[in-house]
Design a protein around this motif. Structure first.
Motif, mmCIF file in Angstrom:
data_model
loop_
_atom_site.group_PDB
_atom_site.id
_atom_site.type_symbol
_atom_site.label_atom_id
_atom_site.label_comp_id
_atom_site.label_asym_id
_atom_site.label_seq_id
_atom_site.Cartn_x
_atom_site.Cartn_y
_atom_site.Cartn_z
ATOM 1 N N GLU A 25 2.611 -30.623 -11.589
ATOM 2 C CA GLU A 25 4.053 -30.839 -11.479
ATOM 3 C C GLU A 25 4.661 -31.571 -12.667
ATOM 4 O O GLU A 25 5.880 -31.708 -12.744
ATOM 5 N N ASP A 80 10.635 -21.140 -19.815
ATOM 6 C CA ASP A 80 10.508 -21.138 -18.356
ATOM 7 C C ASP A 80 9.305 -21.963 -17.883
ATOM 8 O O ASP A 80 8.797 -21.734 -16.778
ATOM 9 N N PRO A 90 7.220 -24.254 -15.899
ATOM 10 C CA PRO A 90 7.584 -24.617 -14.535
ATOM 11 C C PRO A 90 7.514 -26.115 -14.217
ATOM 12 O O PRO A 90 7.649 -26.500 -13.061
ATOM 13 N N VAL A 91 7.312 -26.960 -15.242
ATOM 14 C CA VAL A 91 7.238 -28.409 -15.029
ATOM 15 C C VAL A 91 8.047 -29.117 -16.106
ATOM 16 O O VAL A 91 8.284 -28.562 -17.173
ATOM 17 N N PRO A 92 8.476 -30.351 -15.852
ATOM 18 C CA PRO A 92 9.083 -31.153 -16.915
ATOM 19 C C PRO A 92 8.015 -31.748 -17.816
ATOM 20 O O PRO A 92 6.849 -31.879 -17.435
ATOM 21 N N ARG A 99 13.703 -32.144 -14.643
ATOM 22 C CA ARG A 99 13.786 -30.734 -14.272
ATOM 23 C C ARG A 99 12.754 -29.925 -15.060
ATOM 24 O O ARG A 99 12.440 -30.248 -16.204
ATOM 25 N N PRO A 100 12.241 -28.847 -14.488
ATOM 26 C CA PRO A 100 11.308 -27.982 -15.210
ATOM 27 C C PRO A 100 11.921 -27.455 -16.508
ATOM 28 O O PRO A 100 13.145 -27.289 -16.611
ATOM 29 N N GLY A 101 11.064 -27.208 -17.490
ATOM 30 C CA GLY A 101 11.523 -26.624 -18.744
ATOM 31 C C GLY A 101 12.295 -27.565 -19.641
ATOM 32 O O GLY A 101 12.933 -27.134 -20.606
ATOM 33 N N VAL A 103 -0.492 -25.101 -15.842
ATOM 34 C CA VAL A 103 0.711 -25.240 -15.012
ATOM 35 C C VAL A 103 1.112 -23.934 -14.360
ATOM 36 O O VAL A 103 1.861 -23.932 -13.374
ATOM 37 N N GLU A 104 0.622 -22.807 -14.885
ATOM 38 C CA GLU A 104 0.974 -21.528 -14.294
ATOM 39 C C GLU A 104 -0.058 -21.049 -13.285
ATOM 40 O O GLU A 104 0.172 -20.085 -12.553
ATOM 41 N N ARG A 148 0.514 -20.408 -9.087
ATOM 42 C CA ARG A 148 1.949 -20.353 -8.768
ATOM 43 C C ARG A 148 2.375 -18.939 -8.387
ATOM 44 O O ARG A 148 3.496 -18.739 -7.996
#
Length: 199
Positions: free
Chosen positions: A12, A36, A38-40, A77-79, A194-195, A198
């Protein structure tokens, strides 16, 4: 991982730390991540507190991710890459919100990678990735211990490829590192982690 660690199926957050030589290293790493993501990404780069910083603008031109100086109490926020402002520690506080403090220096520096990593370990546990890049000194080494002790994953730039070896050497010396990689390979490993799970 501790037996009572909560179940999880994805990471995350990514926490990055760098010092001397860091701007070029960060440009290479962040430039290879996708918009894109998916995590900050939470970032401590040691900066001269006597001058206004343009690091966010510089890195924003080198990566498809959004880049900004972190603000107190904002929710990551992600990205998006959140950079600790000069002379402020960046932490993850209650409910996952960011916190900025001007408490005492740690290993003669503020912001401190150790404090960021320790707070990320507490907030995210096994869902955290910590990464140490080029830099002098040993900031980040206590923090990677904390991340690993909570079940997180630790990546360190191979000291042989670092412009300044101090921080990577100290992190590797903890014996709690999962990946020691040339700078150019780190982004692909982060993306893979991180991917995963998912889909």
């Amino acid at each position: 991982m501790q037996p009572d660690a909560p179940p999880y199926d994805h990471f995350e957050v990514v926490a990055l730390a760098s010092s001397a030589g860091g701007i070029n290293a960060l440009g290479t790493l962040l430039g290879a991540l996708d918009a894109d993501l998916p995590v900050p990404v939470l970032l401590v780069q040691h900066l001269d507190p006597r001058h206004r910083t343009v690091i966010a603008e510089v890195l924003d031109r080198r990566t498809p991710l959004s880049v900004k100086l972190a603000e107190d109490k904002e929710r990551p926020r992600p990205g998006t890459v959140y950079i600790a402002p000069p002379d402020r520690h960046l932490l993850v506080g209650p409910a996952g919100r960011l916190a900025l403090t001007d408490t005492e220096l740690v290993h003669f520096v503020r912001p401190s990678a150790d404090l960021l990593f320790e707070s990320v370990a507490g907030a995210y546990g096994p869902r955290a990735i910590a990464c140490v890049l080029t830099g002098t000194g040993k900031d980040g080494s206590m923090g990677v211990d904390a991340v690993k002790s909570r079940g997180g994953t630790v990546i360190v730039q191979d000291p042989a490829t670092a412009e300044f070896k101090g921080m990577p050497d100290a992190a590797v010396g903890t014996g709690t590192v999962d990946f020691v990689l040339p700078l150019e390979e780190i982004a692909a490993v982060i993306r893979g982690l991180v991917e995963t799970k998912r889909q």
